[in-house]
Design a protein around this motif. Structure first.
Motif, PDB file in Angstrom:
ATOM      1  N   THR A 144      -8.133   6.047 -14.089  1.00 17.17           N
ATOM      2  CA  THR A 144      -7.156   6.651 -13.188  1.00 17.17           C
ATOM      3  C   THR A 144      -7.466   6.196 -11.770  1.00 17.17           C
ATOM      4  N   PHE A 145      -6.420   5.884 -11.024  1.00 10.61           N
ATOM      5  CA  PHE A 145      -6.586   5.418  -9.644  1.00 10.61           C
ATOM      6  C   PHE A 145      -5.812   6.340  -8.707  1.00 10.61           C
ATOM      7  N   ILE A 146      -6.407   6.619  -7.545  1.00  6.24           N
ATOM      8  CA  ILE A 146      -5.751   7.417  -6.518  1.00  6.24           C
ATOM      9  C   ILE A 146      -5.480   6.500  -5.330  1.00  6.24           C
ATOM     10  N   ILE A 147      -4.228   6.484  -4.875  1.00  9.46           N
ATOM     11  CA  ILE A 147      -3.851   5.598  -3.785  1.00  9.46           C
ATOM     12  C   ILE A 147      -2.875   6.312  -2.867  1.00  9.46           C
ATOM     13  N   ALA A 148      -2.986   6.035  -1.577  1.00  9.95           N
ATOM     14  CA  ALA A 148      -2.049   6.559  -0.593  1.00  9.95           C
ATOM     15  C   ALA A 148      -0.918   5.549  -0.421  1.00  9.95           C
ATOM     16  N   VAL A 149       0.295   5.960  -0.760  1.00  8.14           N
ATOM     17  CA  VAL A 149       1.466   5.092  -0.663  1.00  8.14           C
ATOM     18  C   VAL A 149       2.241   5.447   0.606  1.00  8.14           C
ATOM     19  N   PRO A 150       2.606   4.461   1.418  1.00 11.50           N
ATOM     20  CA  PRO A 150       3.377   4.773   2.627  1.00 11.50           C
ATOM     21  C   PRO A 150       4.637   5.561   2.292  1.00 11.50           C
ATOM     22  N   GLY A 151       4.943   6.535   3.121  1.00 11.23           N
ATOM     23  CA  GLY A 151       6.108   7.366   2.869  1.00 11.23           C
ATOM     24  C   GLY A 151       7.413   6.613   2.956  1.00 11.23           C
ATOM     25  N   ASN A 152       7.395   5.416   3.585  1.00 13.23           N
ATOM     26  CA  ASN A 152       8.630   4.624   3.692  1.00 13.23           C
ATOM     27  C   ASN A 152       8.734   3.585   2.589  1.00 13.23           C
ATOM     28  N   ALA A 153       7.868   3.687   1.575  1.00 13.42           N
ATOM     29  CA  ALA A 153       7.868   2.694   0.495  1.00 13.42           C
ATOM     30  C   ALA A 153       8.129   3.348  -0.841  1.00 13.42           C
ATOM     31  N   GLN A 154       8.823   2.634  -1.712  1.00 18.01           N
ATOM     32  CA  GLN A 154       8.923   3.054  -3.099  1.00 18.01           C
ATOM     33  C   GLN A 154       7.641   2.624  -3.802  1.00 18.01           C
ATOM     34  N   PRO A 155       6.952   3.546  -4.489  1.00 14.54           N
ATOM     35  CA  PRO A 155       5.665   3.205  -5.098  1.00 14.54           C
ATOM     36  C   PRO A 155       5.715   1.968  -5.985  1.00 14.54           C
ATOM     37  N   GLU A 156       6.793   1.831  -6.771  1.00 16.56           N
ATOM     38  CA  GLU A 156       6.870   0.697  -7.690  1.00 16.56           C
ATOM     39  C   GLU A 156       7.024  -0.623  -6.962  1.00 16.56           C
ATOM     40  N   SER A 157       7.377  -0.588  -5.668  1.00 13.78           N
ATOM     41  CA  SER A 157       7.489  -1.819  -4.904  1.00 13.78           C
ATOM     42  C   SER A 157       6.241  -2.079  -4.072  1.00 13.78           C
ATOM     43  N   TYR A 158       5.311  -1.134  -4.094  1.00  8.76           N
ATOM     44  CA  TYR A 158       4.131  -1.234  -3.237  1.00  8.76           C
ATOM     45  C   TYR A 158       2.914  -1.797  -3.945  1.00  8.76           C
ATOM     46  N   ALA A 201      -0.656  17.011  -6.794  1.00  8.04           N
ATOM     47  CA  ALA A 201      -0.157  18.324  -6.398  1.00  8.04           C
ATOM     48  C   ALA A 201      -0.744  18.733  -5.051  1.00  8.04           C
ATOM     49  N   ASP A 202      -2.010  18.390  -4.828  1.00  3.40           N
ATOM     50  CA  ASP A 202      -2.673  18.716  -3.560  1.00  3.40           C
ATOM     51  C   ASP A 202      -2.573  17.514  -2.625  1.00  3.40           C
ATOM     52  N   GLN A 203      -1.726  17.607  -1.622  1.00  2.00           N
ATOM     53  CA  GLN A 203      -1.543  16.534  -0.650  1.00  2.00           C
ATOM     54  C   GLN A 203      -2.249  16.827   0.670  1.00  2.00           C
ATOM     55  N   SER A 204      -3.183  17.769   0.670  1.00  2.00           N
ATOM     56  CA  SER A 204      -3.830  18.169   1.919  1.00  2.00           C
ATOM     57  C   SER A 204      -4.656  17.043   2.542  1.00  2.00           C
ATOM     58  N   ARG A 205      -5.101  16.068   1.730  1.00  2.00           N
ATOM     59  CA  ARG A 205      -5.897  14.964   2.270  1.00  2.00           C
ATOM     60  C   ARG A 205      -5.061  13.725   2.561  1.00  2.00           C
ATOM     61  N   ALA A 206      -3.769  13.800   2.316  1.00  2.00           N
ATOM     62  CA  ALA A 206      -2.915  12.632   2.539  1.00  2.00           C
ATOM     63  C   ALA A 206      -2.841  12.300   4.022  1.00  2.00           C
ATOM     64  N   PRO A 207      -3.000  11.019   4.383  1.00  2.00           N
ATOM     65  CA  PRO A 207      -2.846  10.636   5.789  1.00  2.00           C
ATOM     66  C   PRO A 207      -1.411  10.865   6.236  1.00  2.00           C
ATOM     67  N   LYS A 208      -1.227  11.048   7.507  1.00  2.00           N
ATOM     68  CA  LYS A 208       0.118  11.244   8.036  1.00  2.00           C
ATOM     69  C   LYS A 208       0.978  10.032   7.704  1.00  2.00           C
ATOM     70  N   GLY A 209       2.146  10.289   7.123  1.00  2.00           N
ATOM     71  CA  GLY A 209       3.050   9.197   6.766  1.00  2.00           C
ATOM     72  C   GLY A 209       2.815   8.622   5.386  1.00  2.00           C
ATOM     73  N   TYR A 210       1.872   9.203   4.608  1.00  2.00           N
ATOM     74  CA  TYR A 210       1.545   8.699   3.278  1.00  2.00           C
ATOM     75  C   TYR A 210       1.653   9.822   2.249  1.00  2.00           C
ATOM     76  N   VAL A 211       1.759   9.417   0.980  1.00  2.00           N
ATOM     77  CA  VAL A 211       1.752  10.354  -0.144  1.00  2.00           C
ATOM     78  C   VAL A 211       0.697   9.880  -1.132  1.00  2.00           C
ATOM     79  N   LEU A 212      -0.171  10.773  -1.570  1.00  2.00           N
ATOM     80  CA  LEU A 212      -1.214  10.418  -2.540  1.00  2.00           C
ATOM     81  C   LEU A 212      -0.627  10.411  -3.945  1.00  2.00           C
ATOM     82  N   PHE A 213      -0.857   9.297  -4.659  1.00  2.00           N
ATOM     83  CA  PHE A 213      -0.385   9.165  -6.033  1.00  2.00           C
ATOM     84  C   PHE A 213      -1.567   8.957  -6.973  1.00  2.00           C
TER      85      PHE A 213
END
Length: 254
Positions: A144-158, A201-213
């Protein structure tokens, strides 16, 4: 096609605060779970998270991750993290394996072009990594991998998980383009490893402008050489990744 998520979209902020009824409408409309979570995180909200309301949401088929996001929003944790930014480094991918977390290291690729079929098959381009094997070796074939995806990007394109071929000259490579009468780019389809993922579910550590997946392969990985490739050159990002160089987080499965 690069990831097995549902389509990802940036939520449009509504004038009125989101309510439980709004969430139910999105679920009934079969919006992807990730989209609903992002809508909750990016909007003003007035949720009822009393026990009876949570039971009703569960009985109505609202996914647990969505309910968790509603609770976090109501408690103010998600809104505070989004405003201030969490401590997760967006330049890192974290591997979770056997209960342990390992920060992965990336490496840049070099590129080579080669004629196919003595030139009659056109020209191919390949991304090349030095060394016949990655330094990071996995004992599990379902990491399993945890990655911060930019909020302006579709994950499948990143990002893409790709299987690399090992060459006799002590390198690993994957086709990233080619053609004869026309030229196309992108990881060769037979080298793309299908994955699935969802926002944490817990996004408290997500950088501003990113979503943790959280991302994992759909099927067990056969022994071989792999890399998670982030397309920083094609997505607007901040920090080191703003340099526009794609990164290859390589690993091997023994």
């Amino acid at each position: 096609m690069l990831l097995g998520f549902g389509a990802f979209a940036t939520a449009t902020l509504a004038d009125a605060p989101l309510t439980n009824a709004d969430v139910l409408k999105m679920v009934e409309a079969k919006l992807p779970e990730s989209t609903i979570v992002l809508a909750i995180r990016g909007s003003e909200a007035r949720f009822d998270v009393a026990p009876d309301a949570l039971i009703s949401l569960s009985r109505a088929g609202v996914p647990a991750a969505v309910v968790d996001a509603m609770i976090q929003k109501s408690q103010g944790a998600s809104g505070t993290a989004a405003a201030a930014g969490g401590d997760w480094n967006p330049e890192e991918i974290v591997l979770r394996e056997d209960g342990k977390e390992t920060v992965m290291r990336y490496m840049p690729a070099t590129f080579r072009t080669a004629a196919r079929g003595m030139g009659f098959g056109g020209v191919g381009m390949y991304a090349v990594l030095n060394g016949a094997a990655a330094n990071l070796r996995l004992s599990s074939n379902r990491p399993t991998f945890i990655i911060a995806v930019p909020g302006n990007a579709q994950p499948e394109s990143y990002l893409t998980l790709a299987n690399f071929a090992v060459r006799r000259n002590n390198t690993r490579e994957v086709s990233v383009g080619g053609g004869y009468m026309s030229y196309s780019t992108g990881i060769a389809r037979d080298r793309i490893v299908p994955t699935e993922g969802k926002p944490l579910a817990d996004q408290s550590r997500a950088p501003k402008g990113y979503v943790l997946f959280e991302i994992s392969p759909k099927s067990p990985l056969p022994p071989g050489e792999y890399a998670l490739i982030t397309y920083n050159s094609q997505v607007k990002t901040l920090g080191f990744f703003a340099s526009g160089t794609d990164s290859y987080f390589d690993f091997g499965v023994d």
